[in-house]
Write an enzyme that holds these catalytic residues in place. Structure first.
Site, PDB file in Angstrom:
ATOM      1  CG  ASP A  18      39.879   6.358   4.827  1.00 10.86           C
ATOM      2  OD1 ASP A  18      39.084   5.558   5.364  1.00 10.86           O
ATOM      3  OD2 ASP A  18      41.043   6.049   4.527  1.00 10.86           O
ATOM      4  CG  ASN A  66      32.948   0.777   1.171  1.00  3.03           C
ATOM      5  OD1 ASN A  66      32.693   1.961   0.981  1.00  3.03           O
ATOM      6  ND2 ASN A  66      34.139   0.400   1.635  1.00  3.03           N
TER       7      ASN A  66
HETATM    8  C1  FPP Z   1      35.452   5.364   5.278  1.00  2.21           C
HETATM    9  O1  FPP Z   1      35.777   5.152   6.631  1.00  2.21           O
HETATM   10  C2  FPP Z   1      34.078   5.773   5.147  1.00  2.21           C
HETATM   11  C3  FPP Z   1      33.105   5.022   4.572  1.00  2.21           C
HETATM   12  C4  FPP Z   1      33.332   3.699   3.990  1.00  2.21           C
HETATM   13  C5  FPP Z   1      31.720   5.490   4.508  1.00  2.21           C
HETATM   14  C6  FPP Z   1      31.535   6.958   4.417  1.00  2.21           C
HETATM   15  C7  FPP Z   1      30.285   7.292   5.090  1.00  2.21           C
HETATM   16  C8  FPP Z   1      30.030   8.406   5.800  1.00  2.21           C
HETATM   17  C9  FPP Z   1      30.976   9.513   5.913  1.00  2.21           C
HETATM   18  C10 FPP Z   1      28.755   8.572   6.546  1.00  2.21           C
HETATM   19  C11 FPP Z   1      27.545   8.445   5.749  1.00  2.21           C
HETATM   20  C12 FPP Z   1      27.565   9.207   4.494  1.00  2.21           C
HETATM   21  C13 FPP Z   1      26.664  10.144   4.167  1.00  2.21           C
HETATM   22  C14 FPP Z   1      26.697  10.786   2.831  1.00  2.21           C
HETATM   23  C15 FPP Z   1      25.631  10.554   5.088  1.00  2.21           C
HETATM   24  P1  FPP Z   1      36.253   3.703   7.072  1.00  2.21           P
HETATM   25  O2  FPP Z   1      35.082   3.001   7.629  1.00  2.21           O
HETATM   26  O3  FPP Z   1      36.928   3.024   5.928  1.00  2.21           O
HETATM   27  O4  FPP Z   1      37.273   4.082   8.185  1.00  2.21           O
HETATM   28  P2  FPP Z   1      38.592   3.257   8.601  1.00  2.21           P
HETATM   29  O5  FPP Z   1      39.510   3.265   7.392  1.00  2.21           O
HETATM   30  O6  FPP Z   1      39.131   4.054   9.729  1.00  2.21           O
HETATM   31  O7  FPP Z   1      38.131   1.888   8.990  1.00  2.21           O
END
Ligand code: FPP
Length: 243
Positions: A18, A66
């Site tokens: 996250d 998501n």
């Molecule tokens: C949460 O951060 C993360 C995600 C919803 C996506 C996770 C994806 C990756 C780490 C990159 C791609 C994955 C792979 C396996 C290559 P957020 O967007 O919710 O962050 P925030 O809470 O700060 O908005």
């Protein structure tokens, strides 16, 4: 690294990655730049797990929730996943990593499904480590789906009510055949499970770290494993019973 006790390794580590969006905002960038940087952290952690000797690593890459994000972000995440699956295939083959997935895979974009199935097939005989990507995953959806499948089996005479135990139920989950996670890490300073591995994490050790996922380092990871190794897992028993 040498601070880690090889005799007390967690078999299965699960991670809620996250903070990509906040990392991007903090650095004056668009959210997708945060995900891109997050993908680099993914590569580092996979490599580190392999080096340490972790058997199972499960990453929460895209939740069912998501899908409600802005379309542009979903598209960018799907492209990033496809890119990752294609570019990491060689590394997975060289490092003896088997790729699996949990979640509602049918819902993913076609190009992601294609890259995913190809990587799953090509790595299926590897047994150095199992890397599981949770994609379009929701813990409650997984449990409801298991109930549906049990009912279906029961209708077809495949299972009877008295046969349903915790172990049999677990066989109907996406994670069938995998050990429950020993350690679950969430980055970004939020303290919740967000619908991740709800059934499987009943006795999992939880670790919340106030570092945004793109900044998550190998040192952070080693520190968390060392912390885990100092915990006493009692599974409902007393300390005396364990010795
Ligand atoms: C949460 O951060 C993360 C995600 C919803 C996506 C996770 C994806 C990756 C780490 C990159 C791609 C994955 C792979 C396996 C290559 P957020 O967007 O919710 O962050 P925030 O809470 O700060 O908005």
């Amino acid at each position: 690294m040498n601070r880690i006790n090889k005799d007390k390794l967690p078999r299965h580590i699960a991670i809620i990655m996250d903070g990509n969006g906040r990392w991007a905002t903090k650095n004056g960038l668009r959210r997708i730049a945060g995900h891109r940087k997050g993908a680099e952290a993914v590569r580092k952690v996979i490599r580190k797990c392999r080096e340490i000797g972790i058997e199972y690593l499960t990453l929460y890459a895209f939740s069912v929730e998501n899908w409600s994000r802005p379309e542009g972000e979903i598209k960018a995440l799907m492209s990033l996943l496809e890119e990752f699956l294609t570019s990491e295939l060689r590394e997975m083959l060289v490092n003896d990593i088997r790729l699996t997935t949990i979640g509602d895979i049918d819902a993913l974009y076609e190009k992601v499904k294609k890259a995913l199935y190809e990587a799953i097939e090509k790595t299926s005989v590897n047994d150095g480590m199992t890397l599981t990507l949770a994609l379009s995953y929701g813990g409650r959806d997984e449990i409801v789906e298991a109930v549906r499948r049990i009912l279906q089996d029961s209708k077809e005479g495949g299972i009877e009510e008295k046969e349903i135990t915790k172990e049999i139920f677990a066989d109907y989950l996406y994670t069938t055949g995998m050990p429950d996670p020993d350690l679950l890490i969430r980055t970004s300073g939020e303290y919740r499970l967000s619908n991740f591995l709800l059934w499987q994490s009943a006795y999992t050790e939880l670790y919340f770290i106030d570092v945004l996922w793109p900044d998550f380092s190998e040192e952070n990871f080693v520190d968390i494993i060392v912390d885990y190794q100092h915990r006493e897992r009692r599974f409902g028993l007393t300390s005396d019973q364990l010795t």
